[in-house]
Design a protein around this motif. Structure first.
Motif, PDB file in Angstrom:
ATOM      1  N   MET A  57      -1.151  17.492  -5.979  1.00 45.53           N
ATOM      2  CA  MET A  57      -0.809  17.316  -4.570  1.00 45.53           C
ATOM      3  C   MET A  57      -1.684  18.248  -3.737  1.00 45.53           C
ATOM      4  SD  MET A  57       1.251  15.777  -2.313  1.00 45.53           S
ATOM      5  CE  MET A  57       3.009  15.503  -2.600  1.00 45.53           C
ATOM      6  N   ASP A  58      -2.319  17.679  -2.719  1.00 42.07           N
ATOM      7  CA  ASP A  58      -3.114  18.440  -1.761  1.00 42.07           C
ATOM      8  C   ASP A  58      -2.427  18.390  -0.408  1.00 42.07           C
ATOM      9  OD1 ASP A  58      -5.148  18.839  -3.689  1.00 42.07           O
ATOM     10  OD2 ASP A  58      -6.087  16.933  -3.161  1.00 42.07           O
ATOM     11  N   TRP A  59      -2.219  19.557   0.210  1.00 39.34           N
ATOM     12  CA  TRP A  59      -1.612  19.640   1.544  1.00 39.34           C
ATOM     13  C   TRP A  59      -2.709  19.844   2.577  1.00 39.34           C
ATOM     14  CZ3 TRP A  59       0.866  21.244  -2.799  1.00 39.34           C
ATOM     15  CH2 TRP A  59       2.228  20.940  -2.946  1.00 39.34           C
ATOM     16  N   TYR A  60      -2.750  18.956   3.567  1.00 43.36           N
ATOM     17  CA  TYR A  60      -3.714  19.035   4.660  1.00 43.36           C
ATOM     18  C   TYR A  60      -2.953  19.383   5.938  1.00 43.36           C
ATOM     19  CZ  TYR A  60      -7.094  16.810   1.542  1.00 43.36           C
ATOM     20  OH  TYR A  60      -7.927  16.527   0.493  1.00 43.36           O
ATOM     21  N   TYR A  61      -3.281  20.521   6.537  1.00 45.11           N
ATOM     22  CA  TYR A  61      -2.524  21.023   7.682  1.00 45.11           C
ATOM     23  C   TYR A  61      -3.297  20.823   8.978  1.00 45.11           C
ATOM     24  CZ  TYR A  61       0.597  23.433   4.387  1.00 45.11           C
ATOM     25  OH  TYR A  61       1.502  23.729   3.390  1.00 45.11           O
ATOM     26  N   LEU A  62      -2.541  20.496  10.029  1.00 41.87           N
ATOM     27  CA  LEU A  62      -3.102  20.390  11.371  1.00 41.87           C
ATOM     28  C   LEU A  62      -3.235  21.771  11.996  1.00 41.87           C
ATOM     29  CD1 LEU A  62      -0.938  17.444  12.772  1.00 41.87           C
ATOM     30  CD2 LEU A  62      -3.246  17.297  11.806  1.00 41.87           C
ATOM     31  N   ASP A  63      -4.233  21.920  12.860  1.00 35.84           N
ATOM     32  CA  ASP A  63      -4.325  23.147  13.648  1.00 35.84           C
ATOM     33  C   ASP A  63      -3.250  23.195  14.722  1.00 35.84           C
ATOM     34  OD1 ASP A  63      -6.422  23.973  12.142  1.00 35.84           O
ATOM     35  OD2 ASP A  63      -7.947  23.725  13.698  1.00 35.84           O
ATOM     36  N   ASN A  64      -2.940  22.014  15.332  1.00 37.92           N
ATOM     37  CA  ASN A  64      -2.018  22.003  16.474  1.00 37.92           C
ATOM     38  C   ASN A  64      -1.434  20.608  16.620  1.00 37.92           C
ATOM     39  OD1 ASN A  64      -0.663  22.198  18.903  1.00 37.92           O
ATOM     40  ND2 ASN A  64      -2.354  23.137  20.014  1.00 37.92           N
ATOM     41  N   ARG A  65      -0.157  20.460  16.342  1.00 40.56           N
ATOM     42  CA  ARG A  65       0.491  19.146  16.445  1.00 40.56           C
ATOM     43  C   ARG A  65       0.540  18.628  17.873  1.00 40.56           C
ATOM     44  NH1 ARG A  65       7.059  20.250  16.207  1.00 40.56           N
ATOM     45  NH2 ARG A  65       6.987  22.236  17.311  1.00 40.56           N
ATOM     46  N   ALA A  66       0.348  19.493  18.873  1.00 42.65           N
ATOM     47  CA  ALA A  66       0.388  19.078  20.280  1.00 42.65           C
ATOM     48  C   ALA A  66      -0.928  18.462  20.744  1.00 42.65           C
ATOM     49  CB  ALA A  66       0.743  20.266  21.168  1.00 42.65           C
ATOM     50  N   ARG A  67      -1.929  18.411  19.859  1.00 44.09           N
ATOM     51  CA  ARG A  67      -3.228  17.826  20.210  1.00 44.09           C
ATOM     52  C   ARG A  67      -3.466  16.581  19.362  1.00 44.09           C
ATOM     53  NH1 ARG A  67      -7.669  22.094  19.116  1.00 44.09           N
ATOM     54  NH2 ARG A  67      -8.903  20.161  19.301  1.00 44.09           N
ATOM     55  N   ARG A  68      -3.752  15.468  20.010  1.00 39.46           N
ATOM     56  CA  ARG A  68      -4.062  14.256  19.260  1.00 39.46           C
ATOM     57  C   ARG A  68      -5.346  14.418  18.459  1.00 39.46           C
ATOM     58  NH1 ARG A  68      -6.068   8.260  21.093  1.00 39.46           N
ATOM     59  NH2 ARG A  68      -6.209   7.519  18.951  1.00 39.46           N
ATOM     60  N   ASP A  69      -6.294  15.238  18.949  1.00 41.29           N
ATOM     61  CA  ASP A  69      -7.567  15.425  18.263  1.00 41.29           C
ATOM     62  C   ASP A  69      -7.563  16.643  17.347  1.00 41.29           C
ATOM     63  OD1 ASP A  69      -7.510  17.413  20.159  1.00 41.29           O
ATOM     64  OD2 ASP A  69      -9.536  17.060  20.923  1.00 41.29           O
ATOM     65  N   SER A  70      -6.388  17.112  16.959  1.00 32.22           N
ATOM     66  CA  SER A  70      -6.306  18.306  16.121  1.00 32.22           C
ATOM     67  C   SER A  70      -7.067  18.119  14.815  1.00 32.22           C
ATOM     68  CB  SER A  70      -4.843  18.632  15.803  1.00 32.22           C
ATOM     69  OG  SER A  70      -4.762  19.705  14.888  1.00 32.22           O
ATOM     70  N   PRO A  71      -7.883  19.096  14.433  1.00 36.38           N
ATOM     71  CA  PRO A  71      -8.508  19.042  13.106  1.00 36.38           C
ATOM     72  C   PRO A  71      -7.453  19.158  12.008  1.00 36.38           C
ATOM     73  CG  PRO A  71      -9.586  20.666  14.529  1.00 36.38           C
ATOM     74  CD  PRO A  71      -8.315  20.260  15.213  1.00 36.38           C
ATOM     75  N   SER A  72      -7.821  18.703  10.827  1.00 33.59           N
ATOM     76  CA  SER A  72      -6.969  18.810   9.646  1.00 33.59           C
ATOM     77  C   SER A  72      -7.779  19.454   8.538  1.00 33.59           C
ATOM     78  CB  SER A  72      -6.482  17.423   9.219  1.00 33.59           C
ATOM     79  OG  SER A  72      -5.652  17.495   8.084  1.00 33.59           O
ATOM     80  N   ARG A  73      -7.169  20.386   7.807  1.00 33.67           N
ATOM     81  CA  ARG A  73      -7.896  21.130   6.786  1.00 33.67           C
ATOM     82  C   ARG A  73      -7.094  21.150   5.485  1.00 33.67           C
ATOM     83  NH1 ARG A  73      -5.253  26.089   6.833  1.00 33.67           N
ATOM     84  NH2 ARG A  73      -3.901  26.321   8.654  1.00 33.67           N
TER      85      ARG A  73
END
Length: 560
Positions: free
Chosen positions: A520-536
């Motif tokens: 399992m790989d977890w990919y986290y958003l920088d900011n859920r309040a931004r539609r263009d948030s990067p994911s890492r």
């Protein structure tokens, strides 16, 4: 069999339990796939325009892939007044087409289906006669309008040797709490065979009711969903999100409801977030919610039981559990009733179906789509603010408690019977895929957690973070990876079978299954309040075949 069903158990009709509703009011808030799969050229995920945007404004979707068939879905808006839940608009004849290429020069299956206000202008087709392990393009037509092109793929043949299966695993998408950038990230990938949604596809609350008193986006309708029209409108609103539509159009989904598709902390005869005095019959509300769900979601049956089993060659079975429709009412924390063998989480028919299916499976991996946490959890002593945030995401009352009674902890006899069956019948390589609690976990699942690690682990569990719904970190109102670190350490110290927990982040997870391991790989958003948030990529954990224990360590985390 690829899809297995059993008759549902008896539903108990008892007055609902109230706790979170009271709390809310008191607080002042109401990589590449296996060789058996063929591929199609990548399709654009941009929003449709022109007639597509007007008539097919809710996009297209597919789901529940079998070796020879798949469910296709869309909704049409034949007239301006035929919006979701309106009961207006004429009946329509919608044409559907399935092709081997996205230019549709070779249409392999096609037909027509009638729809109208009686099913909220939704269209669902169970297309058969397809080839196994094959990518297809599909579209719908109404008059001069053509839908966006969707892509889907069938499952491998039952006896096929599959080298790799890759699934997106998601849950808990609250429109009000943020944008669905986590869906966008999955839609941008080309290596997913399917998306597994473990529940809470939407939330029933009205505006500013949940999460706690704020709206990044506003729910439609603004009030809580109670009637059939309400649920249809809420489904319709969520499917206007461009990132959700893009992911539906990109890959087939395998969906299961949890509680919020009807009402929070629901059970067979009621729900915490349902007040019969002000909101009428719970049975009527549930029937309305179920009808809208089957209209709007790409699932095969049009009635319960919704639990079912999908097979991916000899590599994996996926058993999707319905842990709301048949469960006994939740008990209060510390109650001895949690261990009452007369109470059930699964219902007897579903339990037997699950236990026999696991024991009789010839697949290497037995994956279980499990809406609520199965690993036992003791709540550590924590400062009041931290304890309150943890109890909130677990659905426990503010006064605390040892048992997370909405989870398998509250139905200990069912869990003990299931784990004993796995141990006694020597079922290997069982992995539970779990949602619900808005946080990230990797757990061993021991027969007796109290004596672990002396007591053997018989399965493992991966829990995905939420798409947007509030985490412990959100409720603590602290910078990420600060206050929650102490809570995580306390949890792992008291619960030695918890190998990884992260309480802050939102995003999506990707499960990779090979004959030798599940990762399992977890990919986290920088900011859920931004539609263009990067994911890492933030963390990875895995379990090797034949050894039911989580191994790591996690990948290094790069802070935003």
């Amino acid at each position: 069999m690829f899809a297995v069903r059993a008759r549902p158990g008896t539903l108990r009709q008892v007055a609902p339990q109230l706790n979170r509703r009271a709390i809310l009011r008191a607080a002042g808030v109401a990589a590449a796939s296996g060789a058996v799969f063929t591929t199609l050229p990548r399709l654009a995920t941009a929003d449709p325009d022109g007639d597509e945007q007007h008539v097919f404004r809710h996009g297209v979707a597919s789901g529940d892939p079998l070796p020879d068939r798949v469910v296709l879905w869309t909704r049409v808006t034949p007239t301006d007044d035929a919006h979701p839940g309106s009961g207006r608009g004429p009946s329509s004849t919608v044409r559907w087409e399935v092709a081997t290429e996205d230019d549709f020069r070779e249409v392999v299956r096609s037909g027509e289906v009638e729809t109208g206000p009686g099913r909220d202008h939704t269209v669902k087709v169970d297309v058969s006669g397809l080839d196994p392990a094959t990518r297809y393009a599909y579209r719908f037509r109404l008059g001069g309008a053509t839908s966006p092109v969707g892509r889907t793929r069938t499952a491998p043949a039952h006896g096929a040797a599959v080298n790799r299966l890759r699934l997106g695993v998601v849950s808990c998408a609250n429109w009000q709490a943020g944008f669905f950038a986590a869906y966008r990230y999955l839609a941008e990938r080309d290596d997913l065979h399917a998306v597994v949604h473990l529940g809470d596809y939407f939330y029933e609350y009205g505006s500013r009711q949940y999460p706690m008193g704020y709206d990044i986006r506003t729910h439609e309708p603004a009030t809580e969903t109670i009637t059939l029209s309400d649920y249809r409108r809420r489904h319709g609103q969520y499917k206007t999100d461009p990132d959700l539509r893009a992911l539906h159009a990109k890959t087939p989904w395998i969906c299961m409801w949890d509680d919020h598709e009807v009402a929070n902390d629901r059970w067979s005869g009621g729900a915490e977030n349902h007040d019969p005095e002000s909101e009428g019959s719970y049975g009527a509300r549930r029937a309305a919610a179920y009808r809208a769900y089957f209209e709007w979601m790409p699932v095969r049956p049009d009635d319960i039981p919704l639990y079912r089993r999908l097979r991916f060659g000899t590599l994996a079975d996926l058993s999707m559990l319905d842990l709301r429709s048949y469960r006994s009412k939740q008990v209060r924390p510390f109650s001895a009733e949690a261990d009452d063998p007369g109470r059930t989480l699964t219902g007897r028919a579903q339990f037997d179906w699950l236990a026999d299916g696991l024991a009789d499976s010839s697949a290497r991996w037995k994956l279980v789509g499990n809406p609520v946490m199965i690993a036992p959890l003791l709540i550590p002593p924590l400062p009041r603010e931290q304890l309150g945030a943890l109890l909130n995401v677990l659905g426990l009352p503010a006064e605390g408690g040892v048992l997370a009674t909405d989870q398998w902890d509250g139905y200990a006899a069912d869990r003990r019977r299931l784990l004993s069956t796995i141990s006694r019948r020597r079922v290997s390589d069982v992995v539970f895929l779990t949602g619900d609690i808005h946080t990230s976990w990797a757990n061993d699942v021991p027969v007796d957690a109290g004596s672990y690690p002396l007591s053997p682990s018989v399965a493992t569990e991966f829990i995905c973070c939420s798409i947007t719904s509030d985490s412990v970190g959100d409720l603590l109102h602290a910078p990420p990876r600060t206050t929650s670190l102490g809570v995580e350490t306390a949890i792992k110290t008291l619960n030695r079978h918890v190998r990884f927990v992260e309480l802050d982040s939102h995003g999506s997870t990707v499960l990779t299954v090979t004959p030798g391991e599940v990762r399992m790989d977890w990919y986290y958003l920088d900011n859920r309040a931004r539609r263009d948030s990067p994911s890492r990529l933030a963390h990875s954990h895995r379990v090797s075949s034949g050894t039911p224990r989580i191994v790591g360590p996690p990948l290094p985390v790069s802070l935003p």
